[in-house]
Design a protein around this motif. Structure first.
Motif, short mmCIF file in Angstrom:
data_model
loop_
_atom_site.label_atom_id
_atom_site.label_comp_id
_atom_site.label_asym_id
_atom_site.label_seq_id
_atom_site.Cartn_x
_atom_site.Cartn_y
_atom_site.Cartn_z
N LEU A 130 -31.57 -12.54 10.23
CA LEU A 130 -32.87 -12.63 10.88
C LEU A 130 -33.90 -11.92 10.02
N ARG A 131 -34.91 -12.68 9.58
CA ARG A 131 -35.92 -12.11 8.69
C ARG A 131 -37.32 -12.33 9.25
N PRO A 132 -37.82 -11.37 10.00
CA PRO A 132 -39.17 -11.53 10.54
C PRO A 132 -40.22 -11.33 9.45
N GLY A 140 -32.91 -20.74 3.15
CA GLY A 140 -33.38 -19.52 3.82
C GLY A 140 -33.66 -18.40 2.84
N ASP A 141 -32.85 -18.32 1.80
CA ASP A 141 -33.08 -17.31 0.77
C ASP A 141 -34.47 -17.52 0.17
N ILE A 142 -34.76 -18.75 -0.17
CA ILE A 142 -36.03 -19.05 -0.86
C ILE A 142 -37.21 -18.92 0.09
N SER A 153 -37.50 -17.30 2.87
CA SER A 153 -37.79 -15.97 3.42
C SER A 153 -38.54 -15.11 2.40
N ASP A 154 -38.27 -15.31 1.12
CA ASP A 154 -39.08 -14.61 0.12
C ASP A 154 -40.52 -15.10 0.18
N GLU A 155 -40.68 -16.41 0.31
CA GLU A 155 -42.04 -16.96 0.36
C GLU A 155 -42.79 -16.44 1.59
MG MG Z 1 -33.24 -13.47 -1.52
#
Ligand code: MG
Ligand code: IPM
Length: 361
Positions: A105-107, A247-249, A251-253
């Protein structure tokens, strides 16, 4: 409440920022009458240097025996030339897998105190940015087999496998819909079903699970479009549900457009056992040991640990309030510095938040 927390300081700025996260937890324990027992274990480059492997067995055992895992960051140029399965990052992927932490979970939240830091045009920023990326964390091309590097017909080839089974998709979809129920009741599922079979299954299964959540609005976007919509109008998103690599990409954006990679926390949860809580940023080797890093993402990860790991909502709110108060009082680390504000180091920022925890009602 009495709980054991396993600390994984890792590399680069890891130990400095984690110390401030721990200070916040200790302030909460003292103020709210809880007992947190801290264990510590090695991961990443620090573990490679000491034990010749990025994830020693002892670390896994200590994490499994604890009620929550609090990690800072891993990696650095010192270990960049090691083979893939010996790199510090393998420690992080390994502990996610060992603990079965399939839901990340990445708010991404644009705090009003930091509105000027937002990278988007003011008219877009004004519409607000308050979304959460629910990223599947233990499957996909990150873990799919076969994978490898080979020479075929005299040519070097590298290959990985993107794969999901329906149960992996079902359980992460449920997490996304449940998360949306506690927010604005909207899920946007992101995939690439115009090209990838994995994504076609993803979309199909997400739609099936949605039948149990008719109170939540479900939309779908291809990942390229989602990346574009995130900068065009991030206010349209509430919960973004997606696989491991997308999701990795994304969430950084999502995080960097808030202007402050150093501000965003994350939680990784399994179906049982301890969760793992960490800032989303990396180990920033260029800042290590200089007392310049921003500890707020780690401190906010401590808040997620209390809320999602231990169900301590009021205590989590208190940490978040303390962070906002410290920002409202004008204190900034270098990464979020603005004219007219007071520049402080990592330790001072941590002390200010701890003080605010003590002072707030
Ligand atoms: Mg990452
Ligand atoms: C993240 C990181 C990790 C990932 C790396 C360090 C293995 O980028 O947590 O987003 O790709 O998952």
């Amino acid at each position: 409440m009495e709980k054991t927390i396993c600390l994984l300081p890792g590399d680069g700025i890891g130990p400095e920022i984690l110390a401030q996260g721990v200070a916040a937890l200790k302030a909460i324990a003292a103020k709210c009458d809880h007992k947190f027992v801290f264990e510590e274990a090695a991961i990443g480059g620090a573990a490679i240097d000491k034990f010749s492997e990025p994830l020693p067995k002892d670390t896994v055992a200590k994490c499994k025996a604890s009620d929550a895992v609090f990690l800072a960051a891993v990696g650095g140029p010192k270990w960049d030339n090691l083979p893939a399965n010996k790199r510090p990052e393998r420690g992080l992927l390994g502990i996610r897998k060992e603990l079965g932490l399939f839901a990340n979970l990445r708010p991404a939240l644009l705090l009003p105190e930091l509105a000027n830091a937002c990278l988007l045009r003011p008219e877009i920023a004004q519409k607000g940015l308050d979304l959460i990326v629910v990223r599947e964390l233990t499957g996909d091309i990150y873990f799919g087999e076969p994978r490898g590097l080979e020479v075929k017909n005299g040519l070097r080839v590298g290959f990985n496998t993107m794969i999901y089974d329906e149960n992996e998709i079902k359980r992460i979809a449920r997490v996304a819909f449940e998360t949306a129920r506690k927010r604005r009741h909207k899920v946007c599922s992101v995939e690439k079903s115009n090209v990838l079979e994995t994504s076609r299954l993803w979309k199909e299964v997400v739609m099936e699970v949605h039948k149990d959540y008719s109170d939540v609005e479900l939309t779908h976007l291809y990942v390229d479009n989602a990346a574009m919509q995130l900068v065009r109008d991030p206010s349209q998103f509430d919960v973004i549900l997606t696989g491991n690599i997308f999701g990795d990409i994304l969430s950084d954006e999502a995080s960097v457009i808030t202007g402050s990679l150093g501000m965003l926390p994350s939680a990784s949860m399994g179906s049982d056992g301890p969760g793992l809580f960490e800032p989303i940023h990396g180990s920033a080797p260029d800042l290590a040991g200089q007392d310049k890093a921003n500890p707020l993402a780690t401190i906010l990860s401590a808040a997620m640990l209390l809320r999602l790991g231990f169900g301590l909502t009021a205590e989590a709110d208190l940490i978040e309030k303390a962070v906002r108060k410290t920002l409202a009082d004008g204190f900034r680390t270098g990464d979020i510095m603005e004219e007219g504000k007071t520049l402080v180091g990592c330790q001072k920022m941590g002390e200010l938040v701890t003080q605010a925890i003590n002072d707030l009602a």
